[in-house]
Design a protein around this motif. Structure first.
Motif, PDB file in Angstrom:
ATOM      1  N   ILE A 341     -54.785 -63.345-119.041  1.00 20.52           N
ATOM      2  CA  ILE A 341     -53.809 -63.392-120.283  1.00 20.52           C
ATOM      3  C   ILE A 341     -53.014 -64.189-119.319  1.00 20.52           C
ATOM      4  CG2 ILE A 341     -51.280 -61.681-120.697  1.00 20.52           C
ATOM      5  CD1 ILE A 341     -54.664 -60.531-121.866  1.00 20.52           C
ATOM      6  N   GLY A 342     -53.202 -64.726-118.275  1.00 23.60           N
ATOM      7  CA  GLY A 342     -52.333 -65.817-117.678  1.00 23.60           C
ATOM      8  C   GLY A 342     -52.954 -66.685-117.906  1.00 23.60           C
ATOM      9  N   GLN A 343     -53.766 -67.277-118.799  1.00 28.47           N
ATOM     10  CA  GLN A 343     -53.476 -68.612-120.269  1.00 28.47           C
ATOM     11  C   GLN A 343     -52.997 -67.782-121.029  1.00 28.47           C
ATOM     12  OE1 GLN A 343     -54.583 -71.451-118.173  1.00 28.47           O
ATOM     13  NE2 GLN A 343     -54.374 -70.421-116.230  1.00 28.47           N
ATOM     14  N   SER A 344     -52.862 -67.219-121.914  1.00 30.23           N
ATOM     15  CA  SER A 344     -52.686 -67.117-122.853  1.00 30.23           C
ATOM     16  C   SER A 344     -50.587 -68.104-123.191  1.00 30.23           C
ATOM     17  CB  SER A 344     -51.672 -65.105-123.309  1.00 30.23           C
ATOM     18  OG  SER A 344     -50.418 -65.756-123.923  1.00 30.23           O
ATOM     19  N   PRO A 345     -50.979 -69.006-124.553  1.00 32.39           N
ATOM     20  CA  PRO A 345     -49.638 -69.184-124.978  1.00 32.39           C
ATOM     21  C   PRO A 345     -48.111 -68.533-124.590  1.00 32.39           C
ATOM     22  CG  PRO A 345     -51.262 -69.253-127.276  1.00 32.39           C
ATOM     23  CD  PRO A 345     -51.845 -68.390-125.579  1.00 32.39           C
ATOM     24  N   PHE A 346     -48.576 -67.918-124.308  1.00 28.12           N
ATOM     25  CA  PHE A 346     -47.147 -67.024-125.627  1.00 28.12           C
ATOM     26  C   PHE A 346     -46.656 -66.896-122.765  1.00 28.12           C
ATOM     27  CE2 PHE A 346     -47.737 -65.895-128.965  1.00 28.12           C
ATOM     28  CZ  PHE A 346     -46.465 -65.134-129.231  1.00 28.12           C
ATOM     29  N   THR A 347     -48.264 -66.145-121.923  1.00 33.47           N
ATOM     30  CA  THR A 347     -47.372 -66.062-120.835  1.00 33.47           C
ATOM     31  C   THR A 347     -47.332 -67.915-120.201  1.00 33.47           C
ATOM     32  OG1 THR A 347     -49.366 -64.830-120.293  1.00 33.47           O
ATOM     33  CG2 THR A 347     -48.154 -65.621-118.713  1.00 33.47           C
TER      34      THR A 347
END
Length: 593
Positions: A341-347
């Protein structure tokens, strides 16, 4: 079995107490008998309960939830209020396709290409939902896509679409169970993810087991969380891009780097259409829930109209913000997943704003999204299987519903198969699981084709049989341009999604098969029903336009006075009666002279 004829008579008697004359149901050769009907081939006594509590007055919104529990359509309860439909339709498309996969579209097409892809396909989805709105408002039935295709096209088409759609959402439910276990490992790494997946399955069962309101209330709050997340993201993203947070002013600098804003040009945009299409899938859920909406004539159009603004604000707005802040060539964009999840654009955007716990917050939101998607998917699968059974295209046992209006056997099989597919992900190197998901991959697009096709056929039958378009409670935008454009574009996507298997001059057999394996399965299902049942193509002048519609006096959503033909027929009868009375009076006068 209840005396349905007597029930109908009492309903008509109640209507007469509120009207100068009873509505007539003359249909110029297509008249229905004055007994409630269900899909052909079934004994109505097995599955139908008809509400005897009829009132012509429209309930106020704050009174709806108290009154709708008494209204049933073929055993299902119309218990969903306006707020349920609004938020379910609002949050139906907000999922991992946006929160995680939006970055992949940006990497493939650049900030301008991704924006064009989302805006263009958003327009297609708007036209598609407009078509669905016209159908679902006029004939609000649960599991509607396959029945519309069966009724206005060919039962074999409805059979193929229905089973494909059911299988698709069973498989998506399984993938959401897998995702739930992966996400929970981030919080409790020492607990096997299978435990959390099984707990998630139990939660989905509980939410869907007792009443449709259980599903609706849960989805209302899930959707609210997603909507708030997107709004916060857009506000924070604008502040970050303007330099108000994070200490750097981005402006449009990432649109000017080498290769931007349209990376790989037109091919790059076309390559993202499939991925973008998957992100938009789920918008059609409003057509399923219309069958259990308390006031579909009012609430379904309202939900449909929100589609355009939802697409404009949420999808296009989010992809624009991401393209401003994150360069398209950032390698992190293609690494985002439920495991990362750390690579999600939102994150990444939240992190650039200086919000350090962004990954943990997004983990929680993604978990909510996964549960929301699973909740909706199992609901859709259950109602689709129930409708297939009502049409005689699935075993009759799946028609049965509980007293609270839940198709229990349909729910049990759908969740059971989904759990079985999930367990396959634990076997070996997940080859079987991967192939099953590939088999279900294109079915969402095929269902969209079914919506556009059914709308064109419905409108043709409606007009051919002499009904007035102005009587429709909701009319699609730019008909017939909208559904025709949808048919063309979605067909190109379905057959063009395997393009990467040919790209680069090398043929990739695995990519080719996984892209197209569901197409021959759909054709096989069609031929199975077509040849086995010798189904016939439905003629437009014979298509059943009226059953379960607002023009059907036996329907629980019957709307007196909306049908111009009905009004004309009533006026003809009244005029005829007046002429007869005048003749009698004249005869009496002559006889007394």
């Amino acid at each position: 079995m209840r005396d349905l004829g007597a029930i109908f008579s009492r309903r008509q008697s109640k209507r007469r107490n509120h009207q100068p004359s009873s509505p007539l149901a003359a249909h110029d050769g297509h008249a229905q008998s004055q007994t409630p009907t269900v899909s052909a081939g079934h004994d109505i006594g097995e599955v139908v309960e008809i509400s005897e509590d009829v009132s012509d007055s429209e309930p106020k919104e704050d009174e709806q939830e108290a009154t709708t529990s008494q209204t049933k359509v073929h055993g299902l309860k119309r218990s969903l209020s306006a707020r349920h439909l609004s938020f379910i339709s609002l949050g139906g498309t907000l999922g991992t396709g946006l929160f995680i996969s939006a970055g992949t579209s940006l990497a493939m097409a650049g900030p301008g290409g991704a924006l064009v892809s989302y805006a263009f396909l958003g327009g297609i989805v708007f036209f598609l939902m407009s078509s669905l709105g016209e159908l679902a408002t006029f004939i609000p039935i649960s599991g509607s896509f396959n029945e519309y295709s069966s009724r206005f096209g060919d039962p074999a088409i409805g059979f193929a679409l229905g089973w494909n759609y059911w299988f698709n959402y069973v498989c998506v439910t399984a993938s959401e169970l897998v995702a739930a276990g992966i996400i929970m490992r981030n919080y409790l790494p020492h607990v096997n993810g299978v435990v959390w997946s099984i707990i998630s399955a139990a939660i989905l069962l509980g939410l869907n087991l007792f009443s449709v309101r259980g599903y609706a209330e849960a989805e209302f709050w899930f959707a609210a969380i997603k909507v708030v997340t997107v709004i916060v993201f857009i506000v924070v993203g604008i502040v970050v891009a303007a330099g108000g947070l994070g200490g750097h002013t981005y402006g449009v600098e990432n649109w000017k780097i080498e290769g931007a804003p349209f990376h790989d040009g037109v091919p790059g945009v076309l390559a993202t259409l499939v991925l973008t299409g998957y992100a938009f899938q789920g918008t059609e859920v409003v057509g399923i829930i219309a069958g259990e909406a308390a006031d579909p004539i009012r609430t379904v159009p309202k939900a449909i109209r929100q589609v355009f603004w939802r697409i404009l604000l949420f999808y296009v707005g989010c992809i624009f913000i991401i393209g401003l802040i994150i360069p398209y060539n950032d390698p992190s964009l293609v690494n985002a997943s439920t495991e990362n999840i750390g690579q999600s654009p939102f994150t990444m955007v939240f992190s650039k704003a200086g919000l350090k716990p962004a990954a943990d917050v997004m983990n929680a939101i993604i978990l909510t999204t996964v549960l929301s998607a699973g909740n909706t998917c199992i609901y859709i699968a259950t109602r689709t299987l129930w409708n297939l059974a009502m049409l005689g295209q699935a075993p009759a046992v799946f028609r049965k519903v509980t007293k609270s209006g839940i198709p229990l056997y349909s729910l049990g099989l759908s969740l059971g198969i989904a759990t079985g597919v999930f367990l396959l992900s634990l076997i070996g190197n997940q080859v079987v699981y991967t192939w099953i998901l590939s088999l279900a991959g294109v079915t969402g697009f095929v269902s969209w084709l079914g919506i556009a096709f059914s709308h064109i056929r419905f409108r043709g039958a409606y007009v051919r049989q002499g009904y007035d378009v102005k009587d429709l409670p909701y009319k699609s935008v730019l008909y017939p341009f909208g559904p025709v454009l949808c048919l063309v574009v979605i067909t190109i996507i379905v057959f063009g999604q395997g393009w990467p298997s040919f790209a680069g001059g090398t043929f990739h057999i695995k990519t080719f098969v996984t892209s197209y394996v569901s197409i021959p399965v759909t054709v096989a299902l069609y031929l199975f029903w077509k040849l086995g049942k010798k189904s016939k193509w439905v003629r437009l002048d014979e298509a059943d336009v009226l059953r379960d519609s607002i023009f059907d006096p036996t329907s629980d959503i019957y709307a007196p006075g909306r049908n111009s033909r009905e009004v004309r027929d009533r006026n003809v009868v009244l005029a005829s009666s007046q002429d007869s009375l005048a003749s009698v009076a004249t005869g009496f006068k002559l006889s007394t002279m």
